[in-house]
Design an enzyme around this catalytic site. Structure first.
Site, short mmCIF file in Angstrom:
data_model
loop_
_atom_site.label_atom_id
_atom_site.label_comp_id
_atom_site.label_asym_id
_atom_site.label_seq_id
_atom_site.Cartn_x
_atom_site.Cartn_y
_atom_site.Cartn_z
CG HIS A 179 -2.05 0.94 1.15
ND1 HIS A 179 -2.17 1.89 0.15
CD2 HIS A 179 -3.16 1.10 1.95
CE1 HIS A 179 -3.28 2.60 0.35
NE2 HIS A 179 -3.89 2.14 1.42
CE1 TYR A 184 -3.76 4.77 6.32
CE2 TYR A 184 -4.27 4.59 3.99
CZ TYR A 184 -4.69 4.76 5.30
OH TYR A 184 -6.03 4.90 5.59
N GLY A 334 -14.55 -0.03 -6.01
CA GLY A 334 -14.66 0.05 -4.57
C GLY A 334 -16.10 0.18 -4.12
C1 LIG Z 1 -14.80 1.92 3.21
C2 LIG Z 1 -13.57 2.13 2.40
C3 LIG Z 1 -12.38 1.61 2.84
C4 LIG Z 1 -11.21 1.75 2.09
N1 LIG Z 1 -10.06 1.16 2.52
C5 LIG Z 1 -8.96 1.13 1.73
C6 LIG Z 1 -7.84 0.34 2.04
O1 LIG Z 1 -7.79 -0.38 3.05
N2 LIG Z 1 -6.78 0.37 1.20
C7 LIG Z 1 -6.79 1.14 0.06
O2 LIG Z 1 -5.81 1.14 -0.69
N3 LIG Z 1 -7.87 1.89 -0.27
C8 LIG Z 1 -8.95 1.87 0.51
N4 LIG Z 1 -10.08 2.55 0.12
C9 LIG Z 1 -10.11 3.25 -1.18
C10 LIG Z 1 -10.72 2.34 -2.25
O3 LIG Z 1 -9.91 1.21 -2.51
C11 LIG Z 1 -10.91 3.09 -3.57
O4 LIG Z 1 -9.66 3.54 -4.00
C12 LIG Z 1 -11.85 4.28 -3.46
O5 LIG Z 1 -13.04 3.94 -2.80
C13 LIG Z 1 -12.16 4.85 -4.84
O6 LIG Z 1 -12.71 3.83 -5.66
P1 LIG Z 1 -14.30 3.77 -5.95
O7 LIG Z 1 -14.64 5.11 -6.54
O8 LIG Z 1 -14.49 2.63 -6.88
O9 LIG Z 1 -14.97 3.59 -4.62
C14 LIG Z 1 -11.25 2.46 0.88
C15 LIG Z 1 -12.46 3.01 0.44
C16 LIG Z 1 -13.60 2.84 1.16
C17 LIG Z 1 -14.90 3.40 0.64
#
Ligand SMILES: Cc1cc2nc3c(=O)[nH]c(=O)nc-3n(C[C@H](O)[C@H](O)[C@H](O)COP(=O)(O)O)c2cc1C
Length: 387
Positions: A179, A184, A334
């Site tokens: 990551h 981070y 996501g």
């Molecule tokens: C509830 C939640 C938890 C997330 N946790 C992480 C994570 O643990 N690691 C990470 O790289 N991104 C994390 N993200 C970011 C998502 O992987 C993603 O990049 C982000 O939601 C944008 O994509 P989307 O528009 O398809 O939701 C998280 C997003 C959400 C909504």
């Protein structure tokens, strides 16, 4: 109707045969047991996405050691044998559905909200993440002031990534994702905002890759050539999504080249939107419209690098997912996947997609809360006009 052929074309990388191009994006759910072992609800949760035809799942961020890496209460770990063993049922459940699963390894650094091993927080240089801690992960108030990580602790952090990668392999995972996004620790080393060191771990935009490159080398040595290793990258952090990398498109290309040369099997680019121009202020007009993924694709093609590209950000419909494959091999979904664990199946069958609703993550982003939301809100039979 959108042609979905490309989305459902197989793709292979690092010995993994994927049946389609749809990937579950990593999402922290703060639903593990207090000691960082997987809770059995997580087995059903991950199985569900594989059953829904996501060919590859990337787990939530998993902490890597029993020192400074944990960022959230009820975050799962891969830091000891018991945590390693607890992942087995998840991995087996996904494999039984024909899916592949990659563990995302994460060190929270300055963005730590809860760590049951340490009272202090570390970062490349003394710094504080901006904004407020994330309430949906149980935090409140400003982030703690992180102290500068010592030379010995830098090596401990690399060892944590290395040992947890080996544990991921032993637990049956198909690979690991480091990551390096969203602010981070790995991202902090890359960023001038958190890394003002003048030793071997700091310097200019390229010198600041020393830590991620050391992690990649060490992990590769531990897991061997036949295990997928990738890195996720973003420009913004969780509380400063608008940050951009110093040095514009040229430095971005240099960064990608260095990381690709280090032997990654995949790069995963994320941001607010897959199409968002990475450097809208770039001097060269032709560069202004390029997304981060488009820039990475250029480098891959110039270097003839054998690296797969995953793109992510705000893909909630099939036309956008299909278009995202213009530069990337795989598209990670996501929030829309949370609302549709069977996103690929729905698209294949021409069924409506349910819209993501932030209330499914509030007050906490837990699986229990999502379950409550699903019972109360998910009405696929009533979804006219929401496709
Ligand atoms: C509830 C939640 C938890 C997330 N946790 C992480 C994570 O643990 N690691 C990470 O790289 N991104 C994390 N993200 C970011 C998502 O992987 C993603 O990049 C982000 O939601 C944008 O994509 P989307 O528009 O398809 O939701 C998280 C997003 C959400 C909504």
């Amino acid at each position: 109707m959108t042609d979905t052929t490309a989305l459902f074309t197989p793709h292979a990388f690092a010995g993994l045969e994927l049946s389609n191009r749809l990937v579950l994006a990593p999402m922290t759910r703060t639903s593990a047991q207090d000691d960082g072992q997987v809770h059995f609800d997580m087995v059903d949760y991950y199985r569900d996405f594989a059953r829904g035809n996501f060919s590859l799942l990337i787990t939530e961020g998993i902490y890597t050691d029993d020192a400074f890496s944990q960022g959230y209460a009820n975050q799962p770990g891969l830091a000891n044998q018991a945590q390693q063993n607890s992942w087995r049922p998840v991995v087996d459940a996904v494999h039984q559905q024909g899916g592949r699963i990659i563990a995302q390894l994460m060190h929270a650094g300055a963005q730590t909200q809860h760590n049951r091993f340490k009272d202090e927080v570390v970062a490349p240089s003394e710094s504080r993440a901006s904004g407020e801690m994330l309430s949906f992960y149980g935090g409140s108030g400003p982030f703690p002031l992180a102290r500068e990580i010592s030379e010995a602790e830098v090596h401990d952090a690399i060892a944590g990534f290395t040992t947890s990668a080996r544990r991921a392999k032993e637990a049956g995972f198909d690979g690991i994702e480091l990551h390096g996004a969203n602010g981070y620790l790995i991202h902090q080393f890359i960023s001038e905002r958190f890394n003002q060191r003048d030793d071997a771990w700091g310097g200019d935009a390229i010198a600041r890759l020393a830590f991620p490159l050391a992690v990649i080398r060490s992990v590769r040595e531990a897991v061997g050539a036949d295990f997928a290793i990738g890195m996720r990258l973003s420009q913004g952090t969780v509380t400063e999504p608008e940050l951009t990398w110093q040095g514009g498109p040229d430095k971005a290309r240099e960064r990608f080249a260095k990381l690709m040369e280090a032997g990654l099997d995949f790069l995963h680019l994320t941001g607010s939107d897959v199409d968002a121009p990475a450097f809208p202020e770039a001097d060269d007009e032709r560069e202004r419209s390029l997304s981060l993924t488009a820039l990475a694709a250029q480098v891959r093609s110039e270097k003839a690098a054998e690296v797969s590209l995953i793109t992510n950000g705000n893909v909630a419909n099939v036309a956008k997912a299909q278009a995202a494959l213009q530069h990337a091999d795989l598209v990670a979904i996501g929030r829309s996947a949370l609302a549709n664990h069977d996103w690929p199946k729905r698209v294949q069958r021409g069924t409506c997609l349910t819209e993501f609703d932030f209330s499914m993550l509030s007050p906490l982003a837990t699986l229990a809360n999502e379950e409550d939301w699903r019972i109360a809100n998910d009405k696929p039979a009533n979804c006219e006009g929401r496709c």
